[in-house]
Design an enzyme around this catalytic site. Structure first.
Site, PDB file in Angstrom:
ATOM      1  CG  HIS A   1      -0.176   0.128   2.581  1.00 28.37           C
ATOM      2  ND1 HIS A   1       0.604  -1.026   2.939  1.00 28.37           N
ATOM      3  CD2 HIS A   1       0.140   1.178   3.209  1.00 28.37           C
ATOM      4  CE1 HIS A   1       1.304  -0.721   4.213  1.00 28.37           C
ATOM      5  NE2 HIS A   1       0.949   0.709   4.295  1.00 28.37           N
TER       6      HIS A   1
ATOM      7  CG  ASP B   1       1.801   4.862   4.884  1.00 22.99           C
ATOM      8  OD1 ASP B   1       1.327   3.900   4.687  1.00 22.99           O
ATOM      9  OD2 ASP B   1       2.691   5.069   5.594  1.00 22.99           O
TER      10      ASP B   1
ATOM     11  NE  ARG C   1       8.210  -5.132  11.214  1.00 27.65           N
ATOM     12  CZ  ARG C   1       7.657  -4.132  10.920  1.00 27.65           C
ATOM     13  NH1 ARG C   1       6.282  -4.091  11.241  1.00 27.65           N
ATOM     14  NH2 ARG C   1       8.305  -3.375  10.292  1.00 27.65           N
TER      15      ARG C   1
END
Ligand code: AKG
Ligand code: FE2
Length: 364
Positions: free
Chosen positions: A234, A236, A300
């Site tokens: 994607h 932002d 993570r």
């Protein structure tokens, strides 16, 4: 070892719990991640490291910064001034909260709390066709601060250990957010000068105190599939985003149709240009396409800040029709609802004739 994984899995949202456990794969297996979205050409990760430019926030060189935003749309920030103890504190509280059973997280982060809990898809900005292997806490900066005033007035007592944990997390996030606002403003000002943005327009181009923070946990993946994505590709929608990923790494960016790994480097932040800055800069800066690979060894964690323009401030540039962030967001949501995907800036781009010059019926 396996019992540890089992207890961690109670905290994972149900779709992320594997029924069958296996030994973690070798690290080499993490390098071959392919975008699962079949609508786009598949790009391979070849284990390439992105050699990102460094910007020193104490002495930022506008030319180096401008070049980084043009060529890469992403750079590393050093001397950013965040006390390492603060980052450690945010991480440590977040880790404890993520480790709570899934159901406890859902009730602790209620709809009235200043921090929301989500999983699967951070929000509508991303494709909703693929379930992202991620969960997170989402906090609007103004809401974090209001809560503090409210609590001081009410002198609330925190008798529950989980509420205490929540409150400590909220305090540390608020402090972290203040650093992010200041860093976002500094980076933006240097870039705005470099781009020679009109001062009147510039005033509405960044509302840093209205930004939000997200703390993500990407549950590790112990299953058989090789190509598992934590967050799919994607751009932002922000003006700029400031990321702090832990030593597990996993952030990847797309450059020349290849995926590059963005390695963890201690005490550095990663700043990426978002769609709004690309439009404000009339395409001089690049809103970089990125994603997060799931890890086969450990969870993570990342702490991310997103800064936006004033909602009703008009973004003016010759490549795009005038639009506000509010209009952009409404369009993104409409597209995602209709197709499952964000179209983004292309919706606002002025049409061109023969690849050059503006169609006069489309340009203002
Ligand atoms: O977790 C990360 O490092 C990146 C997250 C991200 O790209 C996003 O939330 O837009
Ligand atoms: Fe992102």
């Amino acid at each position: 070892m396996q019992s540890m994984w089992r207890s961690e899995m109670v905290s994972y949202p149900p779709p992320f719990r594997q029924t069958h456990l296996q030994e973690p794969a070798s690290l080499d297996e993490t390098l071959l991640n392919v975008h699962p979205n079949q609508k786009q050409p598949q790009q391979q990760t070849l284990g390439l490291d992105a050699d990102l430019p460094f910007i020193d926030l104490l002495h930022p060189d506008p030319k180096v910064l401008g070049q980084a935003c043009r060529d890469w749309g992403i750079f590393r920030l050093v001397n950013h001034g965040i006390p390492p103890q603060l980052t450690d504190r945010v991480r440590s509280y977040a880790k404890d909260l993520f480790a709570l059973p899934f159901e406890s997280k859902q009730s602790l982060f209620s709809s009235t709390s200043p921090i929301a809990y989500f999983w699967g898809s951070p929000n509508i900005q991303h494709s909703v066709l693929n379930l992202n292997r991620v969960e997170g806490f989402h906090a609007l900066l103004p809401k974090l601060a209001l809560q503090q005033q409210h609590q001081q007035q009410q002198q609330l007592q925190h008798d529950q250990p989980q509420q205490l944990m929540f409150e400590s997390f909220r305090c540390s996030l608020e402090e972290y957010g203040q650093h992010m606002e200041a860093i976002g403003r500094s980076v933006f000002n240097v870039l705005a000068d470099y781009l020679e943005l009109d001062p009147a327009q510039k005033a509405s181009y960044l509302a840093e105190s209205d930004g939000f923070l997200r703390v993500y946990r990407y549950p590790c993946y112990l299953g058989d599939e090789k190509e598992v994505i934590g967050m799919d590709a994607h751009t932002d929608s922000s003006v700029l985003s400031i990321l702090n990923q832990d030593e597990v790494g996993g952030l990847q960016l797309l450059r020349d149709q290849k995926w590059f790994d963005v390695k963890h480097i201690p005490n550095t932040l990663i700043v990426n240009i978002g769609d709004m800055m690309q439009a404000m800069s009339n395409d001089k800066c690049t809103s970089v396409e990125h994603r997060v690979a799931a890890n086969v060894r450990s969870d993570r964690m990342s702490i991310c800040y997103f800064a936006f323009p004033k909602e009703d401030g008009v973004i003016l540039s010759s490549n795009y029709k005038p639009f506000t962030y509010k209009q952009f967001q409404a369009q993104v949501q409409q597209d995602i609802k209709a197709t499952g995907f964000k179209v983004g800036l292309d919706r606002f781009r002025n049409k061109r004739i023969n690849g050059s010059g503006c169609d006069p019926t489309q340009c203002d």
